[in-house]
Design an enzyme around this catalytic site. Sequence first.
Site, PDB file in Angstrom:
ATOM      1  N   GLU A  27      55.078  40.749  39.499  1.00 45.77           N
ATOM      2  CA  GLU A  27      55.017  39.318  39.786  1.00 45.77           C
ATOM      3  C   GLU A  27      54.160  38.595  38.749  1.00 45.77           C
ATOM      4  OE1 GLU A  27      55.756  39.257  44.566  1.00 45.77           O
ATOM      5  OE2 GLU A  27      53.750  39.755  43.912  1.00 45.77           O
ATOM      6  N   CYS A  76      49.217  33.536  35.462  1.00 49.66           N
ATOM      7  CA  CYS A  76      48.569  34.788  35.845  1.00 49.66           C
ATOM      8  C   CYS A  76      49.574  35.906  35.618  1.00 49.66           C
ATOM      9  CB  CYS A  76      48.142  34.695  37.311  1.00 49.66           C
ATOM     10  SG  CYS A  76      47.393  36.204  37.934  1.00 49.66           S
ATOM     11  N   CYS A 114      48.986  49.624  40.716  1.00 47.29           N
ATOM     12  CA  CYS A 114      47.661  49.856  40.118  1.00 47.29           C
ATOM     13  C   CYS A 114      47.198  51.236  40.540  1.00 47.29           C
ATOM     14  CB  CYS A 114      46.676  48.790  40.616  1.00 47.29           C
ATOM     15  SG  CYS A 114      45.079  48.850  39.780  1.00 47.29           S
ATOM     16  N   CYS A 126      41.195  49.399  45.177  1.00 43.68           N
ATOM     17  CA  CYS A 126      40.192  48.511  45.763  1.00 43.68           C
ATOM     18  C   CYS A 126      40.643  48.190  47.185  1.00 43.68           C
ATOM     19  CB  CYS A 126      40.045  47.253  44.923  1.00 43.68           C
ATOM     20  SG  CYS A 126      39.623  47.658  43.213  1.00 43.68           S
ATOM     21  N   CYS A 132      42.454  44.813  48.187  1.00 40.24           N
ATOM     22  CA  CYS A 132      43.504  44.291  47.303  1.00 40.24           C
ATOM     23  C   CYS A 132      44.868  44.837  47.696  1.00 40.24           C
ATOM     24  CB  CYS A 132      43.179  44.666  45.859  1.00 40.24           C
ATOM     25  SG  CYS A 132      44.484  44.236  44.697  1.00 40.24           S
ATOM     26  N   CYS A 182      45.347  35.352  44.786  1.00 37.54           N
ATOM     27  CA  CYS A 182      44.689  36.547  44.251  1.00 37.54           C
ATOM     28  C   CYS A 182      44.801  37.709  45.219  1.00 37.54           C
ATOM     29  CB  CYS A 182      43.184  36.320  44.078  1.00 37.54           C
ATOM     30  SG  CYS A 182      42.783  35.016  42.982  1.00 37.54           S
TER      31      CYS A 182
HETATM   32  N1  SAH Z   1      42.783  44.706  38.123  1.00 38.10           N
HETATM   33  C1  SAH Z   1      42.065  43.623  37.587  1.00 38.10           C
HETATM   34  C2  SAH Z   1      42.828  42.341  37.529  1.00 38.10           C
HETATM   35  C3  SAH Z   1      43.686  41.945  38.720  1.00 38.10           C
HETATM   36  S1  SAH Z   1      42.944  41.446  40.245  1.00 38.10           S
HETATM   37  C4  SAH Z   1      40.805  43.435  38.360  1.00 38.10           C
HETATM   38  O1  SAH Z   1      40.646  44.006  39.411  1.00 38.10           O
HETATM   39  O2  SAH Z   1      39.940  42.712  37.867  1.00 38.10           O
HETATM   40  C5  SAH Z   1      42.456  39.733  40.062  1.00 38.10           C
HETATM   41  C6  SAH Z   1      41.285  39.365  40.982  1.00 38.10           C
HETATM   42  O3  SAH Z   1      41.685  39.170  42.353  1.00 38.10           O
HETATM   43  C7  SAH Z   1      40.238  40.457  40.998  1.00 38.10           C
HETATM   44  O4  SAH Z   1      38.955  39.918  40.899  1.00 38.10           O
HETATM   45  C8  SAH Z   1      40.461  41.066  42.353  1.00 38.10           C
HETATM   46  O5  SAH Z   1      39.329  41.748  42.755  1.00 38.10           O
HETATM   47  C9  SAH Z   1      40.783  39.855  43.189  1.00 38.10           C
HETATM   48  N2  SAH Z   1      41.406  40.180  44.469  1.00 38.10           N
HETATM   49  C10 SAH Z   1      42.102  41.287  44.792  1.00 38.10           C
HETATM   50  N3  SAH Z   1      42.521  41.223  46.072  1.00 38.10           N
HETATM   51  C11 SAH Z   1      42.062  40.063  46.587  1.00 38.10           C
HETATM   52  C12 SAH Z   1      42.193  39.419  47.846  1.00 38.10           C
HETATM   53  N4  SAH Z   1      42.901  39.980  48.830  1.00 38.10           N
HETATM   54  N5  SAH Z   1      41.619  38.223  48.012  1.00 38.10           N
HETATM   55  C13 SAH Z   1      40.957  37.638  46.992  1.00 38.10           C
HETATM   56  N6  SAH Z   1      40.810  38.180  45.783  1.00 38.10           N
HETATM   57  C14 SAH Z   1      41.358  39.393  45.566  1.00 38.10           C
HETATM   58 FE1  SF4 Z   2      43.791  47.257  40.882  1.00 42.24          FE
HETATM   59 FE2  SF4 Z   2      43.615  45.343  42.766  1.00 42.24          FE
HETATM   60 FE3  SF4 Z   2      41.472  46.814  42.128  1.00 42.24          FE
HETATM   61 FE4  SF4 Z   2      42.406  44.997  40.376  1.00 42.24          FE
HETATM   62  S1  SF4 Z   2      41.538  44.574  42.418  1.00 42.24           S
HETATM   63  S2  SF4 Z   2      41.755  47.109  39.941  1.00 42.24           S
HETATM   64  S3  SF4 Z   2      44.627  45.163  40.778  1.00 42.24           S
HETATM   65  S4  SF4 Z   2      43.377  47.591  43.063  1.00 42.24           S
END
Ligand code: SAH
Ligand code: SF4
Length: 392
Positions: free
Chosen positions: A114, A127, A134, A138, A141, A369
Amino acid sequence: MKAPITQDVVTIPRREAEGGKRNIVGLTREALRDALIAVGTPEKQAKMRVGQVWQWVYHWGVRDFAAMTNLSKAFRAVLAEHFEIALPEVVTRQVSGDGTRKYLIRIAGGHEVETVYIPEEGRGTLCISSQVGCTLTCSFCHTGTQKLVRNLTAAEIVGQVMLARDDLGEWPEPGTGTGESGPRLLSNIVLMGMGEPLYNFENVRDGMKIVMDGEGIALGRRRITLSTSGVVPEIARTAEEIGCLLAVSFHATTDAVRDVLVPINRRWNIETLLAALKEYPKATNSERITFEYVMLDGVNDSDDDAHRLVALLDGIPAKVNLIPFNEWPGAPYRRSSNNRIRAFATILMQAGYASPIRTPRGEDIMAACGQLKSATERARKSRAEIAAEAGL
Ligand code: SAH
Ligand code: SF4
């Protein structure tokens, strides 16, 4: 209730790699030069030819060699015989009530990622994704619940920018000036979509070099922000080889909490990460590092957390982006209350840190995000859930 969502299936003709034609999109200038020489371009002319083709593809957005009118007919025929100018296929385009556009794109192998366009006053941010899924997990996420399928190629990374410009109608019309006047609709790029960009370093670097090239799409390095969860060994290289702005998914102020939220912390902990960030050579006051901090109710949002964060940031030119948690089906967290987020922001601001609270965009189309996940994966999961509910 927000404005209605529209969704349409865009049928952009798919250009299959006919007979193994090489895609020009995604080749760096050096790689394009080699490729042109390999099909018979005299070495003496190669640099000039690269410049010409480059301008057609990345400045004018032309997709057809026949339209490259400053090249001889014979050379155009050679190009058409050996090369193609191909973008990923847009499967669906959804437009949120707030104007955010989410593209589901299909890449070779049938995988999907996406890309999200967020319009803002006088500018707009794209974005982009760097991986299908991934490898990191996390816990807050949505993308992290999808297992990695593969890295995106440089062509697929640049292709996301090009297809968004197509959709926004932002290529200059050949012969009508350079198209450089006025604000750009797509003025900034954030590598904050699906995937960990620093686990796909070379393709991300090559893709961003193409996007930054002054004779093409020409987005300056300060208009690109790469977000990493904290892949420490690649941070210095990012400064050297890409030179873009850096954002870090920080999200916690103790290792115990960060180990759970951002498990890569078990490999490179907060102290190691901060040491690498302090060295980030581009980090000056005008090019601060963005600390992303997702606000999770009762997990990382206390006043003590805010004070600890201030102490940790000492000595790093930083701003903090507070991200209200975006919920997704089955998520194990809740968003902190607005009052809590404001109180947290106030402590940071009193310590002198800019700490904007990010307004969720495109939530109604799951474009905010951390909500991105391939539709096929979603469908698979919901079928599994249905089966579980039915006791199958
Ligand atoms: N993998 C990279 C880039 C993609 S995530 C990283 O983790 O930095 C982009 C941002 O969205 C990151 O800061 C991530 O931690 C945040 N993010 C992920 N899931 C989220 C959620 N459910 N609500 C708000 N922010 C989130
Ligand atoms: Fe991967 Fe989501 Fe963690 Fe970014 S925040 S490193 S996309 S699992």
